[in-house]
Design a protein around this motif. Structure first.
Motif, PDB file in Angstrom:
ATOM      1  N   ARG A 103       9.273 100.466 104.671  1.00 32.87           N
ATOM      2  CA  ARG A 103       8.525  99.940 103.520  1.00 32.87           C
ATOM      3  C   ARG A 103       7.524  98.873 103.930  1.00 32.87           C
ATOM      4  N   GLU A 104       7.937  97.927 104.768  1.00 33.57           N
ATOM      5  CA  GLU A 104       7.033  96.845 105.165  1.00 33.57           C
ATOM      6  C   GLU A 104       5.820  97.381 105.910  1.00 33.57           C
ATOM      7  N   SER A 105       6.015  98.384 106.742  1.00 34.43           N
ATOM      8  CA  SER A 105       4.883  98.963 107.480  1.00 34.43           C
ATOM      9  C   SER A 105       3.927  99.672 106.537  1.00 34.43           C
ATOM     10  N   PHE A 106       4.477 100.453 105.590  1.00 30.56           N
ATOM     11  CA  PHE A 106       3.599 101.136 104.642  1.00 30.56           C
ATOM     12  C   PHE A 106       2.899 100.140 103.724  1.00 30.56           C
ATOM     13  N   ARG A 107       3.561  99.021 103.423  1.00 29.20           N
ATOM     14  CA  ARG A 107       2.935  97.999 102.575  1.00 29.20           C
ATOM     15  C   ARG A 107       1.684  97.427 103.248  1.00 29.20           C
ATOM     16  N   GLN A 108       1.648  97.426 104.563  1.00 25.74           N
ATOM     17  CA  GLN A 108       0.471  96.926 105.273  1.00 25.74           C
ATOM     18  C   GLN A 108      -0.721  97.884 105.183  1.00 25.74           C
ATOM     19  N   GLU A 109      -0.483  99.061 104.601  1.00 26.41           N
ATOM     20  CA  GLU A 109      -1.570 100.017 104.370  1.00 26.41           C
ATOM     21  C   GLU A 109      -2.305  99.735 103.067  1.00 26.41           C
ATOM     22  N   VAL A 110      -1.805  98.754 102.277  1.00 26.33           N
ATOM     23  CA  VAL A 110      -2.271  98.564 100.900  1.00 26.33           C
ATOM     24  C   VAL A 110      -3.047  97.260 100.765  1.00 26.33           C
ATOM     25  N   SER A 111      -4.114  97.304  99.977  1.00 29.89           N
ATOM     26  CA  SER A 111      -4.814  96.096  99.531  1.00 29.89           C
ATOM     27  C   SER A 111      -4.943  96.188  98.015  1.00 29.89           C
ATOM     28  N   ALA A 112      -4.602  95.108  97.322  1.00 33.79           N
ATOM     29  CA  ALA A 112      -4.570  95.164  95.856  1.00 33.79           C
ATOM     30  C   ALA A 112      -5.177  93.905  95.256  1.00 33.79           C
ATOM     31  N   ILE A 113      -5.839  94.072  94.114  1.00 31.48           N
ATOM     32  CA  ILE A 113      -6.296  92.946  93.295  1.00 31.48           C
ATOM     33  C   ILE A 113      -5.730  93.167  91.901  1.00 31.48           C
ATOM     34  N   TYR A 114      -4.743  92.357  91.537  1.00 22.21           N
ATOM     35  CA  TYR A 114      -4.120  92.444  90.216  1.00 22.21           C
ATOM     36  C   TYR A 114      -4.793  91.463  89.265  1.00 22.21           C
ATOM     37  N   SER A 115      -4.457  91.576  87.992  1.00 19.84           N
ATOM     38  CA  SER A 115      -5.065  90.691  86.992  1.00 19.84           C
ATOM     39  C   SER A 115      -4.684  89.235  87.226  1.00 19.84           C
ATOM     40  N   ASP A 116      -3.509  89.000  87.816  1.00 21.21           N
ATOM     41  CA  ASP A 116      -3.077  87.622  88.114  1.00 21.21           C
ATOM     42  C   ASP A 116      -3.229  87.301  89.602  1.00 21.21           C
ATOM     43  N   TYR A 117      -4.298  87.827  90.191  1.00 21.12           N
ATOM     44  CA  TYR A 117      -4.537  87.653  91.628  1.00 21.12           C
ATOM     45  C   TYR A 117      -4.669  86.174  91.999  1.00 21.12           C
ATOM     46  N   HIS A 118      -4.463  85.875  93.264  1.00 17.81           N
ATOM     47  CA  HIS A 118      -4.697  84.522  93.775  1.00 17.81           C
ATOM     48  C   HIS A 118      -5.759  84.598  94.866  1.00 17.81           C
ATOM     49  N   LEU A 119      -6.719  83.700  94.769  1.00 19.78           N
ATOM     50  CA  LEU A 119      -7.804  83.654  95.746  1.00 19.78           C
ATOM     51  C   LEU A 119      -7.563  82.490  96.703  1.00 19.78           C
ATOM     52  N   PHE A 120      -7.366  82.789  97.975  1.00 18.08           N
ATOM     53  CA  PHE A 120      -7.155  81.742  98.972  1.00 18.08           C
ATOM     54  C   PHE A 120      -8.481  81.098  99.346  1.00 18.08           C
ATOM     55  N   GLU A 121      -8.374  79.877  99.886  1.00 20.37           N
ATOM     56  CA  GLU A 121      -9.592  79.116 100.156  1.00 20.37           C
ATOM     57  C   GLU A 121     -10.277  79.503 101.457  1.00 20.37           C
ATOM     58  N   ARG A 122      -9.700  80.461 102.197  1.00 22.41           N
ATOM     59  CA  ARG A 122     -10.296  80.862 103.462  1.00 22.41           C
ATOM     60  C   ARG A 122      -9.955  82.322 103.746  1.00 22.41           C
ATOM     61  N   LEU A 123     -10.702  82.895 104.681  1.00 20.90           N
ATOM     62  CA  LEU A 123     -10.364  84.233 105.176  1.00 20.90           C
ATOM     63  C   LEU A 123      -9.152  84.117 106.085  1.00 20.90           C
ATOM     64  N   LEU A 124      -8.174  84.976 105.885  1.00 23.36           N
ATOM     65  CA  LEU A 124      -6.943  84.907 106.663  1.00 23.36           C
ATOM     66  C   LEU A 124      -6.885  85.955 107.768  1.00 23.36           C
ATOM     67  N   CYS A 125      -7.930  86.749 107.897  1.00 23.49           N
ATOM     68  CA  CYS A 125      -7.966  87.759 108.955  1.00 23.49           C
ATOM     69  C   CYS A 125      -8.500  87.132 110.244  1.00 23.49           C
ATOM     70  N   PRO A 126      -8.246  87.757 111.401  1.00 21.48           N
ATOM     71  CA  PRO A 126      -8.810  87.243 112.662  1.00 21.48           C
ATOM     72  C   PRO A 126     -10.331  87.190 112.571  1.00 21.48           C
ATOM     73  N   LEU A 127     -10.924  86.110 113.065  1.00 20.87           N
ATOM     74  CA  LEU A 127     -12.359  85.881 112.898  1.00 20.87           C
ATOM     75  C   LEU A 127     -13.103  86.046 114.210  1.00 20.87           C
ATOM     76  N   ASP A 128     -14.259  86.666 114.125  1.00 18.12           N
ATOM     77  CA  ASP A 128     -15.222  86.700 115.224  1.00 18.12           C
ATOM     78  C   ASP A 128     -16.600  86.843 114.593  1.00 18.12           C
ATOM     79  N   ASP A 129     -17.617  86.882 115.391  1.00 17.54           N
ATOM     80  CA  ASP A 129     -18.988  86.936 114.864  1.00 17.54           C
ATOM     81  C   ASP A 129     -19.216  88.201 114.034  1.00 17.54           C
ATOM     82  N   ARG A 130     -18.623  89.321 114.473  1.00 18.18           N
ATOM     83  CA  ARG A 130     -18.811  90.573 113.735  1.00 18.18           C
ATOM     84  C   ARG A 130     -18.172  90.492 112.350  1.00 18.18           C
ATOM     85  N   VAL A 131     -16.969  89.930 112.284  1.00 21.68           N
ATOM     86  CA  VAL A 131     -16.263  89.812 111.008  1.00 21.68           C
ATOM     87  C   VAL A 131     -17.033  88.893 110.065  1.00 21.68           C
ATOM     88  N   LEU A 132     -17.501  87.760 110.564  1.00 23.37           N
ATOM     89  CA  LEU A 132     -18.240  86.820 109.721  1.00 23.37           C
ATOM     90  C   LEU A 132     -19.553  87.428 109.237  1.00 23.37           C
TER      91      LEU A 132
END
Length: 561
Positions: free
Chosen positions: A413-442
């Motif tokens: 289940r945990e591995s398949f959950r990593q296949e999912v991205s969701a935005i729900y009505s009660d979503y939370h927006l973090f103050e920063r990008l949490l993915c690994p950063l490099d020039d291409r990503v930015l």
């Protein structure tokens, strides 16, 4: 239970702090016989000053050997007490972080429905009030032990000095401690009540902050909420706290004066019934004066320690309610998949969170990569609950889910959950990008900001968003940007376009969703925008928790502009 929390953090340092505190208590008790021995050094009718003094740095010291021992004990008490309290203070600071870290980890590993049932206000109260009281109680435990050792030492000296006086004083102390427990018990019960009211107050304050927009639109509702809900809890908390602290203050004042009552009885009553020499009477009075300090400390710390034990129990209850997701630490490699099959899924909301025990299912359908699946239905039809089962946040009570030919189990289940991205009505927006950063990503993130019309509102520096003070629609667009950056195989959008103006609805439905389909993503959209249903590959219709229809819409060619 309380000492075990401190012992878990630093058992060796805790043991050293307790030993030092006990040694300080023993040495403290030895100060009385040393002083009395010095006073006895003078003969009958001779003053202490008549004895031959020892001169050190032009200072005359009577009975310099005992004075040296007295000074050495005082210095040792100072060093031992200081070291003990410093170690405990450091352990308590570390323990504060440790307790909160355990709670953070339990929150992240808990089943979502358990997390929703416990609620944010209760969790916040646990992380602030309960942790603070546990730390305070833990810091006082060695003081309790040290003063108990001191008390035992002084009572031992008193037994050696005069047996009947020892028995009398011991009876008086036992009487005082037992009677002192009555107000302590009442204050502990009152504290539990205050703790429950404080949790309700936290919840009402949350409503005050997040419901400010609605309250500003209705002055009658605003006054009612403030006066009857928020201030109602404040008044209840005030009355409960007044009762708690009044009882505690009265109990502490009673404990402080107990030793002086005993001294008065010894000096004015006890000597009339027992033969006591002047030297013994001086020793008894000195011992009782010394006893007053430890007894007062012991009585003072009993209530905070009792409250700390209650806080530990409250925290343990929260831990018990936040049952751990069994799949959290099990990672089984994800196999390639083209479709997700949902067979006879059933989920029922716990009655503690929804009185009607609302249930969804049984429902069965299939989602495929490279397709857009719309889920439609009225409010309360079960759309959001179904989507949380699709994203594997809610574990179905019945039914099976397969990614391709591979079933979703506790190990996968945990591995398949990593296949999912969701935005729900009660979503939370973090103050920063949490993915690994490099020039291409930015660079990709900045490109999405331009596409979503946010380039003039938000910038990204070192992965940090310059501001989150945006409108609801802009915040959702920023959340969409974050989701696109994750590049997952399955996307779930719960009423994403509800807060968007027509122009960005067009961008979302006519450009972003088709681009995700073109990138071979499986996309699930909860939507009421029927004018865009023509882009769907399938439409699932929910009603009263049931899937009542599944159809393929008629495709209408889209002409831009």
């Amino acid at each position: 239970m309380l000492i075990s929390e401190f012992g878990r953090q630093a058992p060796n340092r805790l043991f050293a702090a307790v030993v030092l505190g006990c040694l300080a208590g023993v040495c403290y008790a030895f100060l009385i016989p040393i002083v009395l021995s010095s006073l006895r050094g003078a003969g009958e009718g001779e003053t202490v000053a008549d004895s031959q003094p020892f001169t050190l740095f032009s200072i005359e010291i009577a009975d310099h050997r005992l004075a040296a021992v007295f000074l050495a004990l005082c210095l040792f008490i100072l060093v031992a007490r200081t070291a003990s309290r410093v170690m405990l203070t450091r352990i308590s600071v570390e323990m504060t972080v440790s307790l909160r870290s355990r709670l953070y980890a339990r929150i992240l590993s808990a089943d979502l429905h358990n997390l929703e049932r416990v609620g944010a206000p209760r969790l916040m109260a646990t992380m602030t009030e309960d942790v603070k009281r546990i730390i305070l109680g833990g810091q006082l435990l060695p003081d309790l032990l040290m003063n108990c050792v001191t008390l035992l030492g002084i009572l031992g000296f008193l037994a050696f000095l005069n047996g009947p006086a020892f028995v009398f004083v011991l009876q008086a102390i036992l009487f005082g401690v037992v009677t002192h427990q009555v107000p302590v018990f009442l204050s502990t019960r009152s504290f539990r009540k205050s703790r429950q009211i404080f949790g309700k107050l936290q919840e009402s304050i949350t409503g005050l902050v997040y419901g400010a927009k609605e309250l500003k639109l209705n002055s009658a509702s605003r006054r009612t909420y403030l006066d009857e809900v928020v201030m109602g809890h404040e008044r209840d908390l005030l009355q409960s706290d007044k009762a708690t602290y009044t009882t505690l203050v009265a109990a502490n004042a009673y404990g402080d004066l107990l030793s002086f009552f005993v001294i008065g009885v010894v000096a004015f009553v006890f000597i009339n019934y027992h033969a006591v020499s002047t030297t013994e009477l001086v020793g008894i009075v000195m011992a009782l004066l010394y006893v007053s300090g430890p007894v007062a400390v012991i009585m003072d710390v009993i209530a905070p320690i009792a409250m700390a034990k209650s806080a530990v129990a409250s925290m343990e209850r929260v831990f018990a309610e936040l049952s751990e997701d069994p799949s959290q630490n099990a990672l089984e490699a994800v196999q390639p998949w083209r479709h997700i099959t949902f067979e006879d899924l059933v989920y029922e909301h716990p009655r503690s969170s929804r009185k009607d025990g609302f249930s969804v299912g049984p429902v069965g359908f299939e989602i495929r990569r490279g397709q857009l699946t719309f889920i439609v239905g009225g409010n309360g039809s079960g759309k959001s609950t179904l989507c949380k089962m699709i994203s594997l946040h809610y574990l179905p009570m019945k039914g099976r889910i397969h990614f391709g030919e591979h079933p979703v189990t506790d190990r996968s289940r945990e591995s398949f959950r990593q296949e999912v991205s969701a935005i729900y009505s009660d979503y939370h927006l973090f103050e920063r990008l949490l993915c690994p950063l490099d020039d291409r990503v930015l660079a990709q993130a900045r490109m999405h900001l331009v596409d979503l019309g946010l380039e003039d509102k938000v910038s990204i520096e070192d992965g940090q968003f310059s501001t989150l003070a945006l409108s609801d629609g802009q915040r959702k667009r920023l959340a969409l940007m974050v989701a696109l950056m994750e590049d997952r195989s399955l996307y779930v959008f719960d009423e994403w376009a509800a807060d968007q103006d027509p122009a960005f609805k067009e961008v979302f439905y006519r450009k972003i969703l088709p681009s995700l389909r073109a990138r071979d993503k499986a996309v699930v959209i909860i939507s009421h925008d029927d004018r865009y249903f023509d882009i769907a590959d399938q439409i699932l219709v929910m009603e009263s928790g049931k899937l009542v229809d599944s159809r393929t819409p008629v495709k209408v060619p889209y002409r831009e502009g």
